[in-house]
Design an enzyme around this catalytic site. Structure first.
Site, PDB file in Angstrom:
ATOM      1  N   SER A  70      47.731  -9.128  53.951  1.00 42.66           N
ATOM      2  CA  SER A  70      47.294  -8.050  53.060  1.00 42.66           C
ATOM      3  C   SER A  70      47.905  -6.726  53.492  1.00 42.66           C
ATOM      4  O   SER A  70      48.255  -6.533  54.664  1.00 42.66           O
ATOM      5  CB  SER A  70      45.766  -7.920  53.063  1.00 42.66           C
ATOM      6  OG  SER A  70      45.322  -7.111  54.137  1.00 42.66           O
ATOM      7  N   ASP A  71      48.042  -5.799  52.571  1.00 46.68           N
ATOM      8  CA  ASP A  71      48.410  -4.435  52.917  1.00 46.68           C
ATOM      9  C   ASP A  71      47.208  -3.793  53.616  1.00 46.68           C
ATOM     10  O   ASP A  71      46.116  -4.365  53.656  1.00 46.68           O
ATOM     11  CB  ASP A  71      48.819  -3.658  51.668  1.00 46.68           C
ATOM     12  CG  ASP A  71      49.868  -2.591  51.972  1.00 46.68           C
ATOM     13  OD1 ASP A  71      49.882  -2.085  53.104  1.00 46.68           O
ATOM     14  OD2 ASP A  71      50.663  -2.258  51.072  1.00 46.68           O
ATOM     15  N   THR A  72      47.386  -2.592  54.132  1.00 45.13           N
ATOM     16  CA  THR A  72      46.336  -1.958  54.927  1.00 45.13           C
ATOM     17  C   THR A  72      45.146  -1.517  54.077  1.00 45.13           C
ATOM     18  O   THR A  72      45.282  -0.637  53.222  1.00 45.13           O
ATOM     19  CB  THR A  72      46.900  -0.737  55.679  1.00 45.13           C
ATOM     20  OG1 THR A  72      47.952  -1.164  56.538  1.00 45.13           O
ATOM     21  CG2 THR A  72      45.824  -0.058  56.503  1.00 45.13           C
ATOM     22  N   PRO A 132      42.693  -3.235  51.832  1.00 47.95           N
ATOM     23  CA  PRO A 132      42.168  -3.600  50.509  1.00 47.95           C
ATOM     24  C   PRO A 132      40.676  -3.948  50.541  1.00 47.95           C
ATOM     25  O   PRO A 132      39.999  -3.840  49.524  1.00 47.95           O
ATOM     26  CB  PRO A 132      43.006  -4.821  50.119  1.00 47.95           C
ATOM     27  CG  PRO A 132      43.422  -5.420  51.420  1.00 47.95           C
ATOM     28  CD  PRO A 132      43.630  -4.257  52.344  1.00 47.95           C
TER      29      PRO A 132
END
Length: 680
Positions: free
Chosen positions: A388-390, A392
């Protein structure tokens, strides 16, 4: 002599040998002893071969046996891990070095050293939107606490000290991990460290470092040279591995189809085929044909393409949460990701955006099962890590705002996320499993993928680096010489009326760089070299010049200065004093160089007087002067279309490349670029 029994016996032996080769590959060939690195564990010797006793039990466990395939080692280690160790293993968060106070408000600046920062970093506000969080977020844990208590083994290094300091710190971190119950090593990731970039904000780029300095990503693409792109990646790989950075949060496979999007600087441009070629080369250059002890594992981002943002607003913010596809070109944006998968990218990162398309659930891509499971896993065949991106879960839960934190973890895990970026506190994820919202079997799937990456990188055998060697390798003259050539190849000659370029030797040049960072101070810097071997005579006043060279560096203040307002691309809206520039252009023969971190609209310039235009994409003044002097003839090609007007920008379809937009869209088209032999 009876021949038949001999033939039968011979073929029987071949069959048995073949069975052994397939079933027991360890027995099929003589094992080659890998180099072992250890500080806090004993070495076991078996049949003359050496192994690390990582769990300190005095015997060789399968996961400690480097002769076994990664799958066998993973299965053994997974069976020995507690639930707490597994859950901690599924988080990746910022780690801070001693003296690194960059994320603390009003903190005094101090020297960064190779020791640990033992303070927890608690954020009461969203680091991107600057709005209060419902629950404060631990974005970084004190190092010893993170490793020993939270069982963290994935870290993002954002600090920017010397190569030696990074290497020494990485060794200290690995020694701490090695002393733990199972001796599982850490893996340290970073955002790009090898580019000249304007927006070096947290999570985008580290900016200028001690590493070799190459053009920005757009500049690499503008070179139109895949071989040199591979050379770049291979050189950067050597620098990264030398200091112990073994995971790259890069590169962006997103396409620059929406010219207002605030992250275009980190892309390879608008053309899917060119971006696919670039992504393939950087992955093969950093990873090799497969992950090994010399690889940097790549995390390609942001699936399924962050480019087509509604009105160009970024999905770090609630006002930019939607990706949309008014031109029906969703599939076009998948091309670079397909190339990444074929090249073997170790991980893929979905973006925060929610698709504004009836074919998909309107939830962020990290929560979107149709995107991650049906499309990425099943249709495209990706078997690696989904990272995941930072934030979510805590900060950008688009489409699932009403769910609890536990329910968000549940939905993201059901969608397919393996590694969660943002928090250093595993307690909520642990509670999610213990409450029965997610099974331990599902957790095991993700941990197995994460362990496989570490085994393939050889981190269990030797996670340590040589700090003195790192200092010699990183940013060495030979590497920088290659990067300097790339800078020259990245520059694009847009217009050269009357063949003003190249300038003749002895020309008196007034060279002005115009960059307004938003801070107080004069945005104008006049180039006045000392001891220069330049063919030009540089003067300090434009009145004394034969030719003016003005280098404009427009900027909107960076991604995280966004306030949700409409984005305009004219130079005057991006901190350029157009009246001042036009005064220069009209006063003397002028070469206008513009740094394009977005496809700026340049129609405010006096087009009749601006007879010579040059495009740069994160480069050096030395490279620009070599183009202007003719020491290097320009070969660069535009990685995107430059819009003719702000009206064309406003009317663009966000998922459609400029080359496919309506007639009249582009002032300069994708792929445009003159050389001196063809300049007109």
């Amino acid at each position: 002599m009876k021949l038949q029994p001999l033939i039968v016996s011979y073929y029987f032996r071949i069959v048995v040998l073949g069975f052994l080769v397939v079933t027991f590959p360890v027995l099929a060939q003589k094992p080659v002893q890998p180099a072992l690195g250890q500080k806090n564990v004993n070495v076991l010797t078996q049949n003359g071969l050496k192994f690390k006793d990582l769990n300190k039990n005095g015997k060789l466990d399968p996961y400690e046996d480097w002769r076994l395939p990664a799958k066998s080692r993973v299965q053994d280690l997974l069976a020995q891990m507690t639930l707490e160790e597994k859950v901690g293993f599924m988080l990746i968060s910022t780690t801070r070095m001693a003296g690194d106070n960059a994320f603390q408000a009003n903190a005094a600046k101090s020297e960064i050293t190779s020791g640990f920062n033992e303070e927890d970093l608690i954020q009461p506000t969203n680091m991107f939107t600057r709005k209060p969080l419902p629950t404060p977020l631990m974005s970084a844990a004190g190092t010893t606490k993170g490793v020993s208590r939270f069982q963290l083994r994935h870290f993002i290094l954002r600090a920017n000290p010397s190569a030696r300091i990074i290497a020494e710190w990485a060794n200290n971190l690995q020694a701490l991990c090695e002393s733990s119950r199972l001796g599982i090593p850490a893996i340290v990731a970073s955002n790009p460290r090898n580019h000249i970039t304007i927006d070096a904000a947290i999570g985008l780029s580290v900016g200028a470092t001690s590493f070799s300095k190459w053009p920005g990503e757009l500049g690499l693409s503008a070179m139109n040279d895949l071989k040199m792109t591979r050379d770049f990646a291979d050189i950067a790989r050597q620098e990264w591995t030398a200091v112990g950075l073994r995971k790259g949060y890069m590169y962006m496979a997103d396409l620059a189809t929406e010219p207002r999007w605030q992250r275009i600087e980190g892309t390879f441009g608008e053309d899917a085929d060119r971006a696919a070629g670039m992504i393939r080369e950087v992955i093969l250059g950093f990873q090799g044909n497969r992950l090994s002890t010399t690889s940097v594992a790549m995390t390609t981002k942001h699936f399924p393409g962050g480019g087509p943002q509604e009105n160009g607003l970024d999905s770090h913010f609630d006002w930019g949460k939607y990706a949309h596809y008014p031109g029906g070109m969703f599939e076009y944006h998948l091309k670079p990701f397909k190339a990444a998968i074929q090249a073997g990218t170790s991980a893929i990162m979905p973006y925060y955006s929610a698709p504004k398309d009836k074919a998909f659930e309107a939830v962020g891509f990290s929560y979107n099962k149709a995107i991650l499971q049906d499309l990425l896993r099943k249709k495209l065949g990706f078997t690696g890590i989904i990272n995941s991106d930072t934030g979510p879960i805590e900060m950008m839960p688009w489409g699932v705002e009403t769910l609890t934190l536990h329910q968000r973890y549940q939905k993201a895990l059901e969608a397919g996320v393996d590694l969660f970026s943002g928090t250093a506190d595993p307690s909520v994820l642990l509670e999610t499993v213990k409450q029965g919202l997610v099974s331990e079997t599902r957790i095991n799937e993700s941990v197995a993928r994460l362990l496989t990456e570490k085994f393939q990188l050889g981190l269990f055998e030797n996670p340590y680096v040589d700090a003195e060697k790192a200092q010699r390798i990183v940013g060495n003259a030979q590497f920088q010489q290659k990067a300097d050539l790339a800078h020259r190849k990245s520059i694009v000659l847009l217009r050269n009326e009357a063949n003003q370029l190249p300038l003749r030797p002895k020309t008196k040049v007034y060279f002005e760089t115009y960059y307004n960072s938003g801070r107080s101070g004069n945005p104008i810097t006049v180039y006045q070299p000392t001891g220069s071997s330049s063919p030009f005579e540089f003067v300090s006043k434009k009145e004394d010049a034969d030719v003016i060279l003005v280098w404009l560096i427009p900027n909107a203040g960076g991604l995280f200065s966004s306030e949700g307002k409409s984005i305009e691309l004219q130079l005057s809206k991006n901190r350029i004093d157009v009246e001042h520039v036009n005064e220069l252009i009209r006063s003397k023969p002028t070469v206008v160089a513009i740094n394009f971190s977005n496809p700026w609209v340049i129609d405010e310039l006096d087009q009749g007087a601006a007879k010579t235009l040059v495009a740069t994409f994160g480069t050096t003044s030395a490279a620009l002067l070599d183009i202007v002097s003719g020491a290097y003839s320009p070969t660069g090609k535009l990685p995107f279309s430059i819009p003719a007007s702000q009206q064309m920008v406003a009317e663009n379809k966000s998922d459609v490349p400029g080359s496919n937009e309506s007639a009249g869209y582009a002032l300069f088209k994708l792929g445009h670029g003159l050389g001196y032999s063809s300049a007109k």
